[in-house]
Design a protein around this motif. Structure first.
Motif, PDB file in Angstrom:
ATOM      1  N   ASP A 274       0.828  -1.193   0.000  1.00  0.00           N
ATOM      2  CA  ASP A 274       0.000   0.000   0.000  1.00  0.00           C
ATOM      3  C   ASP A 274       0.870   1.254   0.000  1.00  0.00           C
ATOM      4  OD1 ASP A 274      -2.299  -1.582   0.198  1.00  0.00           O
ATOM      5  OD2 ASP A 274      -2.105  -1.674   2.395  1.00  0.00           O
ATOM      6  N   ASN A 275       0.277   2.367  -0.424  1.00  0.00           N
ATOM      7  CA  ASN A 275       0.889   3.687  -0.339  1.00  0.00           C
ATOM      8  C   ASN A 275       2.224   3.767  -1.061  1.00  0.00           C
ATOM      9  OD1 ASN A 275      -1.237   4.577   1.341  1.00  0.00           O
ATOM     10  ND2 ASN A 275      -0.230   3.603   3.102  1.00  0.00           N
ATOM     11  N   ASN A 276       2.356   3.049  -2.166  1.00  0.00           N
ATOM     12  CA  ASN A 276       3.571   3.117  -2.966  1.00  0.00           C
ATOM     13  C   ASN A 276       3.347   4.023  -4.169  1.00  0.00           C
ATOM     14  OD1 ASN A 276       5.284   1.235  -1.546  1.00  0.00           O
ATOM     15  ND2 ASN A 276       3.865  -0.340  -2.238  1.00  0.00           N
ATOM     16  N   THR A 277       4.362   4.789  -4.503  1.00  0.00           N
ATOM     17  CA  THR A 277       4.328   5.592  -5.715  1.00  0.00           C
ATOM     18  C   THR A 277       5.514   5.211  -6.564  1.00  0.00           C
ATOM     19  OG1 THR A 277       3.269   7.429  -4.583  1.00  0.00           O
ATOM     20  CG2 THR A 277       4.367   7.922  -6.675  1.00  0.00           C
ATOM     21  N   LEU A 278       5.260   4.771  -7.784  1.00  0.00           N
ATOM     22  CA  LEU A 278       6.345   4.353  -8.658  1.00  0.00           C
ATOM     23  C   LEU A 278       6.103   4.911 -10.041  1.00  0.00           C
ATOM     24  CD1 LEU A 278       8.796   2.560  -9.447  1.00  0.00           C
ATOM     25  CD2 LEU A 278       7.166   0.764  -9.948  1.00  0.00           C
ATOM     26  N   ILE A 279       7.111   5.565 -10.593  1.00  0.00           N
ATOM     27  CA  ILE A 279       7.074   6.009 -11.980  1.00  0.00           C
ATOM     28  C   ILE A 279       8.254   5.355 -12.660  1.00  0.00           C
ATOM     29  CG2 ILE A 279       7.123   7.986 -13.548  1.00  0.00           C
ATOM     30  CD1 ILE A 279       6.255   9.710 -11.131  1.00  0.00           C
ATOM     31  N   ALA A 280       7.996   4.498 -13.613  1.00  0.00           N
ATOM     32  CA  ALA A 280       9.084   3.776 -14.272  1.00  0.00           C
ATOM     33  C   ALA A 280       9.379   4.402 -15.617  1.00  0.00           C
ATOM     34  CB  ALA A 280       8.706   2.311 -14.449  1.00  0.00           C
ATOM     35  N   HIS A 281      10.658   4.605 -15.901  1.00  0.00           N
ATOM     36  CA  HIS A 281      11.072   5.168 -17.171  1.00  0.00           C
ATOM     37  C   HIS A 281      12.295   4.408 -17.657  1.00  0.00           C
ATOM     38  CE1 HIS A 281      12.102   8.080 -20.272  1.00  0.00           C
ATOM     39  NE2 HIS A 281      13.325   8.125 -19.773  1.00  0.00           N
ATOM     40  N   ALA A 282      12.352   4.116 -18.930  1.00  0.00           N
ATOM     41  CA  ALA A 282      13.496   3.371 -19.450  1.00  0.00           C
ATOM     42  C   ALA A 282      14.026   4.044 -20.712  1.00  0.00           C
ATOM     43  CB  ALA A 282      13.098   1.933 -19.763  1.00  0.00           C
ATOM     44  N   ASP A 283      15.331   4.210 -20.786  1.00  0.00           N
ATOM     45  CA  ASP A 283      15.993   4.720 -21.970  1.00  0.00           C
ATOM     46  C   ASP A 283      16.677   3.559 -22.670  1.00  0.00           C
ATOM     47  OD1 ASP A 283      15.415   7.446 -21.536  1.00  0.00           O
ATOM     48  OD2 ASP A 283      16.980   7.504 -19.997  1.00  0.00           O
TER      49      ASP A 283
ATOM     50  N   PRO B 235      16.286   0.860 -16.716  1.00  0.00           N
ATOM     51  CA  PRO B 235      15.100   1.284 -15.984  1.00  0.00           C
ATOM     52  C   PRO B 235      15.446   2.294 -14.901  1.00  0.00           C
ATOM     53  CG  PRO B 235      15.338  -1.108 -15.976  1.00  0.00           C
ATOM     54  CD  PRO B 235      16.593  -0.542 -16.513  1.00  0.00           C
ATOM     55  N   VAL B 236      14.504   3.178 -14.615  1.00  0.00           N
ATOM     56  CA  VAL B 236      14.665   4.164 -13.552  1.00  0.00           C
ATOM     57  C   VAL B 236      13.443   4.112 -12.648  1.00  0.00           C
ATOM     58  CG1 VAL B 236      14.893   6.610 -12.999  1.00  0.00           C
ATOM     59  CG2 VAL B 236      16.071   5.684 -15.004  1.00  0.00           C
ATOM     60  N   PHE B 237      13.651   3.908 -11.341  1.00  0.00           N
ATOM     61  CA  PHE B 237      12.570   3.978 -10.364  1.00  0.00           C
ATOM     62  C   PHE B 237      12.489   5.396  -9.825  1.00  0.00           C
ATOM     63  CE2 PHE B 237      13.830  -0.594  -9.525  1.00  0.00           C
ATOM     64  CZ  PHE B 237      12.728  -1.134 -10.148  1.00  0.00           C
ATOM     65  N   VAL B 238      11.276   5.885  -9.608  1.00  0.00           N
ATOM     66  CA  VAL B 238      11.082   7.144  -8.887  1.00  0.00           C
ATOM     67  C   VAL B 238      10.273   6.833  -7.648  1.00  0.00           C
ATOM     68  CG1 VAL B 238      10.160   9.479  -8.956  1.00  0.00           C
ATOM     69  CG2 VAL B 238      11.155   8.480 -11.023  1.00  0.00           C
ATOM     70  N   PHE B 239      10.903   6.916  -6.465  1.00  0.00           N
ATOM     71  CA  PHE B 239      10.226   6.634  -5.204  1.00  0.00           C
ATOM     72  C   PHE B 239       9.745   7.935  -4.593  1.00  0.00           C
ATOM     73  CE2 PHE B 239      13.260   3.019  -5.464  1.00  0.00           C
ATOM     74  CZ  PHE B 239      12.321   2.000  -5.496  1.00  0.00           C
ATOM     75  N   ASN B 240       8.515   7.919  -4.078  1.00  0.00           N
ATOM     76  CA  ASN B 240       7.946   9.137  -3.517  1.00  0.00           C
ATOM     77  C   ASN B 240       7.075   8.823  -2.307  1.00  0.00           C
ATOM     78  OD1 ASN B 240       7.443  11.893  -3.363  1.00  0.00           O
ATOM     79  ND2 ASN B 240       5.589  11.743  -4.603  1.00  0.00           N
ATOM     80  N   ASN B 241       7.489   7.893  -1.475  1.00  0.00           N
ATOM     81  CA  ASN B 241       6.725   7.611  -0.263  1.00  0.00           C
ATOM     82  C   ASN B 241       7.657   7.330   0.894  1.00  0.00           C
ATOM     83  OD1 ASN B 241       7.277   5.030  -1.642  1.00  0.00           O
ATOM     84  ND2 ASN B 241       6.283   4.148   0.135  1.00  0.00           N
TER      85      ASN B 241
ATOM     86  N   PRO C 299       6.337  11.933   3.670  1.00  0.00           N
ATOM     87  CA  PRO C 299       6.840  11.427   2.397  1.00  0.00           C
ATOM     88  C   PRO C 299       8.216  11.987   2.083  1.00  0.00           C
ATOM     89  CG  PRO C 299       4.558  12.138   2.192  1.00  0.00           C
ATOM     90  CD  PRO C 299       5.031  12.597   3.533  1.00  0.00           C
ATOM     91  N   MET C 300       9.056  11.180   1.475  1.00  0.00           N
ATOM     92  CA  MET C 300      10.373  11.630   1.055  1.00  0.00           C
ATOM     93  C   MET C 300      10.244  12.452  -0.210  1.00  0.00           C
ATOM     94  SD  MET C 300      12.575   8.110   1.440  1.00  0.00           S
ATOM     95  CE  MET C 300      11.571   7.308   0.184  1.00  0.00           C
ATOM     96  N   ALA C 301      11.241  13.286  -0.463  1.00  0.00           N
ATOM     97  CA  ALA C 301      11.298  13.966  -1.750  1.00  0.00           C
ATOM     98  C   ALA C 301      11.506  12.905  -2.826  1.00  0.00           C
ATOM     99  CB  ALA C 301      12.454  14.964  -1.750  1.00  0.00           C
ATOM    100  N   ALA C 302      10.817  13.073  -3.945  1.00  0.00           N
ATOM    101  CA  ALA C 302      10.926  12.090  -5.026  1.00  0.00           C
ATOM    102  C   ALA C 302      12.373  12.000  -5.492  1.00  0.00           C
ATOM    103  CB  ALA C 302      10.024  12.491  -6.182  1.00  0.00           C
ATOM    104  N   GLN C 303      12.823  10.792  -5.726  1.00  0.00           N
ATOM    105  CA  GLN C 303      14.174  10.603  -6.231  1.00  0.00           C
ATOM    106  C   GLN C 303      14.190   9.487  -7.245  1.00  0.00           C
ATOM    107  OE1 GLN C 303      17.149   8.592  -3.692  1.00  0.00           O
ATOM    108  NE2 GLN C 303      15.627   8.607  -2.064  1.00  0.00           N
ATOM    109  N   GLN C 304      15.046   9.636  -8.240  1.00  0.00           N
ATOM    110  CA  GLN C 304      15.186   8.630  -9.282  1.00  0.00           C
ATOM    111  C   GLN C 304      16.350   7.717  -8.936  1.00  0.00           C
ATOM    112  OE1 GLN C 304      15.592  10.389 -13.136  1.00  0.00           O
ATOM    113  NE2 GLN C 304      13.558  11.280 -13.132  1.00  0.00           N
ATOM    114  N   ILE C 305      16.138   6.419  -9.098  1.00  0.00           N
ATOM    115  CA  ILE C 305      17.200   5.441  -8.881  1.00  0.00           C
ATOM    116  C   ILE C 305      17.238   4.502 -10.078  1.00  0.00           C
ATOM    117  CG2 ILE C 305      18.046   3.574  -7.429  1.00  0.00           C
ATOM    118  CD1 ILE C 305      16.706   4.864  -5.061  1.00  0.00           C
TER     119      ILE C 305
END
Length: 214
Positions: free
Chosen positions: A27-36, A44-50, A57-63
């Protein structure tokens, strides 16, 4: 536990050409997936925002996700506390059960090294409840490291858990996961942080253990 470990066999790098599969539990997960795609390389790039439970909530970050390596963190306690952060002894952080090449690259934990280490998926867990094995209720966290802070009293590692893995299944895959030891005593019996040059995600999937991946 202070027992010294012996290698179980040569590490194996698994191919990473499986189709993309996204399955985010919880629950309460935010994921934005992007791939180049550059030169046929899938990044792949994960963007975590929870945040963790009870925290803002944490500041959104790409991993970026690099499955060619993985982090293994075995920490103190019988079970993980669910906070999404663990402490690691400095003397056991990327100093054992890790190839010399990877120690040279990442044990310093400079900002540049940390940035790369955060791209590797991670298994975070506590020590086996017995020698070389554990009980059916013992679960490891699988996820991504989101932050690493080197402190006077140790190294604090923050992570996002994506799903749970029965730890006994990890004990059964020592060779496949490049874990040192044997059926009587292995890396999951000793608190430490190691980095392995193995596609852990592919190994788990090939052995019927479903994990979130790209």
């Amino acid at each position: 536990m202070e027992n010294k470990l012996m290698p179980s066999g040569n590490n194996v790098v698994q191919p990473s050409n499986t189709p993309t599969e996204i399955n985010l539990p919880g629950d309460n997960n935010t994921l934005i997936a992007h791939a180049d795609s550059v030169n046929n390389q899938f990044n792949p790039v994960f963007v975590f925002n929870n945040g963790t439970s009870g925290t803002p909530p944490m500041a959104a970050q790409q991993i970026t996700f690099n499955p060619d390596y993985y982090n293994l963190l075995v920490v103190a306690g019988d079970v993980l506390d669910g906070t999404g952060r663990v402490m690691v002894d400095k003397e056991r952080a990327i100093t054992e059960s890790t190839s010399q090449e990877l120690k040279d690259l990442y044990a310093s934990l400079t900002p540049e090294a940390i940035a790369v280490v955060k791209t590797f998926p991670a298994i975070i867990t506590t020590e086996n409840h017995s020698y070389g094995k554990t009980d059916a209720q013992h679960f490891a966290d699988y996820g991504m490291i989101t932050d690493i802070k080197v402190q006077d009293n140790g190294i604090k590692v923050y992570y996002q858990c994506l799903n749970k893995i029965p730890q006994q299944r990890l004990n059964e895959l020592l060779f496949e996961l490049g874990l040192e030891g044997n059926e009587h005593f292995n890396e999951l019996n000793r608190m430490h942080w190691a980095i392995k040059k193995i596609d852990m995600v592919q190994v788990l999937k090939e052995n019927g253990i479903q994990v979130f991946s790209m």
